[in-house]
Scaffold this active site. Structure first.
Site, short mmCIF file in Angstrom:
data_model
loop_
_atom_site.label_atom_id
_atom_site.label_comp_id
_atom_site.label_asym_id
_atom_site.label_seq_id
_atom_site.Cartn_x
_atom_site.Cartn_y
_atom_site.Cartn_z
N GLU A 1 -36.84 11.74 57.04
CA GLU A 1 -36.76 11.39 55.46
C GLU A 1 -35.94 10.52 54.98
OE1 GLU A 1 -34.04 11.90 56.97
OE2 GLU A 1 -32.72 10.75 57.11
N LYS B 1 -30.51 -0.01 62.35
CA LYS B 1 -32.00 1.28 62.10
C LYS B 1 -32.48 1.74 63.24
CE LYS B 1 -31.26 2.40 57.30
NZ LYS B 1 -30.83 1.47 57.03
N SER C 1 -25.36 -6.12 58.75
CA SER C 1 -26.53 -4.56 59.80
C SER C 1 -28.04 -4.73 59.52
CB SER C 1 -26.18 -3.38 58.72
OG SER C 1 -26.46 -3.60 57.42
C1 LIG Z 1 -29.61 2.09 56.19
C2 LIG Z 1 -28.74 0.74 56.22
C3 LIG Z 1 -27.44 0.73 56.03
C4 LIG Z 1 -26.46 2.10 55.98
O1 LIG Z 1 -27.13 3.05 56.45
P1 LIG Z 1 -25.62 3.27 58.16
O2 LIG Z 1 -26.02 4.93 58.34
O3 LIG Z 1 -24.28 2.99 56.72
O4 LIG Z 1 -25.05 2.23 58.42
C5 LIG Z 1 -26.68 -0.11 56.26
N1 LIG Z 1 -27.35 -1.56 56.61
C6 LIG Z 1 -28.58 -2.10 56.34
C7 LIG Z 1 -29.49 -3.00 56.39
C8 LIG Z 1 -29.68 -0.49 55.91
O5 LIG Z 1 -31.18 -0.60 56.20
#
Ligand SMILES: *Cc1c(COP(=O)(O)O)cnc(C)c1O
Length: 414
Positions: free
Chosen positions: A108, A86, A377
């Site tokens: 949001e 993010k 992620s």
């Molecule tokens: C917010 C989040 C996601 C989901 O968001 P995408 O826009 O689909 O990438 C995935 N993994 C983590 C660790 C997150 O914080």
């Protein structure tokens, strides 16, 4: 309604007339930034000095050996500041906000991760910051609310409707309509009206660009498959975009399979065929909705994947079969996370663990000559309450009970 920003039939900008000039301004600023090489350089500079770019790629030596089949590599987006990809999006939009001469940002947030990331960026750039969050989510996500407030953000608990993410989105748009002169709305994923899906994907493309080069350097070839979890779709768009021109690389998006098929049990929009095409929240995509366009309930063990819509760009890539979509169940996801923690010492977020679960299921069926790449992620520090509950750790439960008693006793003596 504007015509630009369509991917096949998906996307667009279905916005109230009053916001059209603001979206035009944003689109122009974004397009100009894309043309300006110094903007991307400034972006890379700040990401390397304030976050952790380039993030490394780790090979899962132990699990590769245990599972057999393809060798498993992991792109470490968990090493970003605030613990997830993010940061790539909010820092990019922060630079764009500065470029537009705006002084205030709003966002949001559902689970609070995007709120924390945005509040961090606002503290760094000196912007005023207001975060909209459903009142239910505020109650459930106190640790994130705590940090947002420490960073100087105003957290507004939205008491409309179901008091969750979609109500927070409505309130954020209401704020924007009133304050668009000096305010930028930092949308958190590759969804929403044009240019957000394309712009957020552009900032996240740094993941894919790095990954492709790193895999070539490390292994001498491209991975056979790339796995990413899909909530709104931003981390998936980010890593996939590095490989769109590589016909031999299979891209696999993994959605929240939750407790299984059935209304309210999952958040799989593309892997299952429960979702239908519609327009909501300013854009056209697959939504989990009923015949009247009412959004259905969704469920996932991971708050970040628990969303009714999906990036219009991914809907188009689903249609053209350039990305294969799968769903991983809550149980398989928690098991994949535990396996990763125990065997590799990596702690993938529950969201990311969806990609791990699917990769672990497929790796043994592949050749040892193949490499696969998982986008990690984010990290799971934020998930400690959920995971400790899921594994039902008695020592953790006692810790929470003791903490509560401490506060109760302190309250009684006040
Ligand atoms: C917010 C989040 C996601 C989901 O968001 P995408 O826009 O689909 O990438 C995935 N993994 C983590 C660790 C997150 O914080």
């Amino acid at each position: 309604m504007k015509n630009s920003g369509y991917f096949s039939q998906f996307g667009g900008a279905y916005i109230p007339e009053i916001l059209v000039p603001t979206f035009d301004e944003l689109e122009s600023a974004y397009l100009a930034a894309r043309e300006d090489e110094s903007f991307w350089q400034e972006y890379l500079d700040i990401m390397s000095t304030y976050s952790c770019r380039a993030t490394p790629i780790s090979r899962l030596d132990n699990l590769t050996e245990q599972l057999g089949g393809a060798a498993i590599y992991v792109k470490r987006e968990d090493l970003n500041h605030t613990g997830a990809h993010k940061a790539n999006n909010v820092m990019g939009q922060g630079l764009l906000t500065k470029r537009m001469g705006k002084k205030r940002v709003i966002a949001e947030t559902g689970a609070g991760q995007h709120g924390v990331a945005t509040a961090t960026m606002a503290a760094k750039f000196g912007f005023d910051c207001t975060i909209y969050m459903g009142a239910h989510d505020v109650a459930r996500q106190r640790p994130n609310v705590f940090w947002m407030e420490q960073m100087g953000a105003t957290v507004v608990a939205v008491t409309e409707g179901s008091q969750t993410l979609k109500d927070a989105i409505n309130e954020a748009f209401r704020d924007w309509v009133t304050n668009m002169e000096d305010t930028h709305y930092v949308l958190g994923t590759a969804c929403g009206p044009h240019p957000f899906p394309e712009m957020v994907s552009w900032f996240q493309s740094v993941i894919g660009t790095e990954s492709r080069a790193q895999m070539l350097e490390r292994t001498g070839k491209l991975p056979a498959r790339v796995y990413a979890c899909v909530g709104g779709g931003s981390n998936a768009m980010g890593i996939f975009s590095g490989f769109f021109d590589d016909k031999d690389v299979e891209l696999v998006g993994v959605e929240a399979g939750g407790r299984g098929k059935g209304v309210g049990q999952h958040a799989a929009r593309l892997a299952y065929d429960d979702a239908t095409i519609g327009v909501a929240q300013g854009y056209k995509t697959y939504f989990l909705q009923d015949n009247d366009g009412q959004m259905k309930d969704t469920h996932s063990v991971s708050a970040g994947l628990d969303y009714v819509g999906v990036s219009p760009i991914l809907s188009a890539l689903h249609e053209s079969k350039q990305v294969r979509f799968e769903a991983a169940s809550d149980a398989d996801v928690v098991a994949a996370m535990q396996k990763t923690v125990r065997n590799e010492g990596l702690i993938p977020a529950l969201e990311s663990s969806h990609a791990f679960a699917q990769a672990y299921a497929e790796a043994p069926t592949m050749s040892p000559d193949d490499n696969i790449l998982i986008n990690m992620s984010g990290r799971a520090d934020k998930d400690i309450f959920t995971v400790a509950d899921a594994v039902d750790d008695p020592k953790w439960r006692q810790f929470i009970i003791d903490k509560a008693e401490q506060y109760q006793n302190a309250g009684a003596t006040k």
